[in-house]
Design a protein around this motif. Sequence first.
Motif, mmCIF file in Angstrom:
data_model
loop_
_atom_site.group_PDB
_atom_site.id
_atom_site.type_symbol
_atom_site.label_atom_id
_atom_site.label_comp_id
_atom_site.label_asym_id
_atom_site.label_seq_id
_atom_site.Cartn_x
_atom_site.Cartn_y
_atom_site.Cartn_z
ATOM 1 N N SER A 135 0.839 -1.207 0.000
ATOM 2 C CA SER A 135 0.000 0.000 0.000
ATOM 3 C C SER A 135 0.867 1.249 0.000
ATOM 4 N N LEU A 136 1.863 1.270 0.874
ATOM 5 C CA LEU A 136 2.766 2.429 0.963
ATOM 6 C C LEU A 136 3.604 2.563 -0.302
ATOM 7 N N ALA A 137 4.139 1.441 -0.796
ATOM 8 C CA ALA A 137 4.949 1.482 -2.016
ATOM 9 C C ALA A 137 4.124 1.983 -3.195
ATOM 10 N N GLY A 138 2.872 1.548 -3.272
ATOM 11 C CA GLY A 138 2.008 2.019 -4.349
ATOM 12 C C GLY A 138 1.780 3.516 -4.278
ATOM 13 N N GLY A 139 1.587 4.032 -3.081
ATOM 14 C CA GLY A 139 1.396 5.471 -2.920
ATOM 15 C C GLY A 139 2.615 6.274 -3.316
ATOM 16 N N LEU A 140 3.798 5.687 -3.162
ATOM 17 C CA LEU A 140 5.047 6.373 -3.501
ATOM 18 C C LEU A 140 5.500 6.129 -4.936
ATOM 19 N N MET A 141 4.910 5.139 -5.602
ATOM 20 C CA MET A 141 5.354 4.752 -6.947
ATOM 21 C C MET A 141 4.964 5.817 -7.975
ATOM 22 N N PRO A 142 5.958 6.401 -8.651
ATOM 23 C CA PRO A 142 5.632 7.412 -9.660
ATOM 24 C C PRO A 142 5.231 6.773 -10.979
ATOM 25 N N GLY A 143 4.668 7.576 -11.840
ATOM 26 C CA GLY A 143 4.374 7.128 -13.191
ATOM 27 C C GLY A 143 2.918 6.796 -13.414
ATOM 28 N N GLY A 144 2.591 6.675 -14.672
ATOM 29 C CA GLY A 144 1.227 6.379 -15.070
ATOM 30 C C GLY A 144 0.987 4.891 -15.199
ATOM 31 N N PRO A 145 -0.132 4.528 -15.795
ATOM 32 C CA PRO A 145 -0.505 3.121 -15.901
ATOM 33 C C PRO A 145 0.459 2.290 -16.735
ATOM 34 N N SER A 186 -3.062 -10.367 -3.421
ATOM 35 C CA SER A 186 -3.646 -9.418 -2.468
ATOM 36 C C SER A 186 -2.715 -8.234 -2.243
ATOM 37 N N GLN A 187 -1.428 -8.523 -2.192
ATOM 38 C CA GLN A 187 -0.445 -7.467 -2.019
ATOM 39 C C GLN A 187 -0.416 -6.551 -3.244
ATOM 40 N N MET A 188 -0.584 -7.141 -4.411
ATOM 41 C CA MET A 188 -0.569 -6.330 -5.629
ATOM 42 C C MET A 188 -1.863 -5.524 -5.783
ATOM 43 N N VAL A 189 -2.973 -6.043 -5.264
ATOM 44 C CA VAL A 189 -4.200 -5.238 -5.217
ATOM 45 C C VAL A 189 -3.951 -4.018 -4.341
ATOM 46 N N ALA A 190 -3.301 -4.209 -3.213
ATOM 47 C CA ALA A 190 -2.978 -3.099 -2.317
ATOM 48 C C ALA A 190 -2.030 -2.113 -2.996
ATOM 49 N N LEU A 191 -1.037 -2.625 -3.733
ATOM 50 C CA LEU A 191 -0.088 -1.746 -4.413
ATOM 51 C C LEU A 191 -0.782 -0.898 -5.465
ATOM 52 N N ILE A 192 -1.581 -1.526 -6.306
ATOM 53 C CA ILE A 192 -2.306 -0.772 -7.348
ATOM 54 C C ILE A 192 -3.278 0.218 -6.706
ATOM 55 N N SER A 193 -3.930 -0.193 -5.633
ATOM 56 C CA SER A 193 -4.862 0.706 -4.950
ATOM 57 C C SER A 193 -4.117 1.888 -4.337
ATOM 58 N N GLY A 194 -2.957 1.627 -3.739
ATOM 59 C CA GLY A 194 -2.147 2.715 -3.195
ATOM 60 C C GLY A 194 -1.711 3.669 -4.286
ATOM 61 N N TRP A 195 -1.301 3.122 -5.435
ATOM 62 C CA TRP A 195 -0.888 3.950 -6.565
ATOM 63 C C TRP A 195 -2.058 4.805 -7.066
ATOM 64 N N ALA A 196 -3.236 4.176 -7.185
ATOM 65 C CA ALA A 196 -4.391 4.883 -7.740
ATOM 66 C C ALA A 196 -4.995 5.883 -6.756
ATOM 67 N N ILE A 197 -5.019 5.537 -5.472
ATOM 68 C CA ILE A 197 -5.721 6.370 -4.492
ATOM 69 C C ILE A 197 -4.805 7.404 -3.850
#
Length: 170
Positions: A81-91, A109-120
């Motif tokens: 979740s945290l890594a997704g929020g910090l991950m730069p770039g588009g889709p 499940s972890q990748m759902v959290a990562l994508i959700s962190g990136w998107a949200i």
Amino acid sequence: MTFGVIAIWVVALGALAMCLRRSPSVARRAVQDATGGLGRVLPVMLMALPMAAFVAELIPAGWAETWLGPESGVGGIVLASLAGGLMPGGPFVAFPLVLGFLKAGAGPSQMVALISGWAILGLHRTLAWELPILGGRFILLRLAASFSLPLLAGLAAEAMLPLFPGVAAR
């Protein structure tokens, strides 16, 4: 071909039929717009998908599985979740990276959290767009209200995994 790809084709061809029904010139403009969009997206995808394969090979053996794998549990979901929020770039960066992590042993499940962190959460979008336009107080409110959402998405995905057999074996 997956159900999703077939569904997109059906919708696209149905929309084309509706454009043709309206008039051939409308259909011609739609095809030209689609071709132009494909011309912009295709070169990026031609690099993004191999990039995912390269990234998957560069991830140290066992790293994705240890930190983000199915057995990493809630800790892996929080980290993702945290890594997704910090991950730069588009889709075109985010999705191939997630594919690379999945291939390297990360859990769905972890990748759902990562994508959700990136998107949200998207710190790069927050700093580049929201802060100058909406201001700091609004951003604090939005982040406080939505900070837990990627974690909740990862936990929900974990609970629903039994309903989606084969997802973990990507």
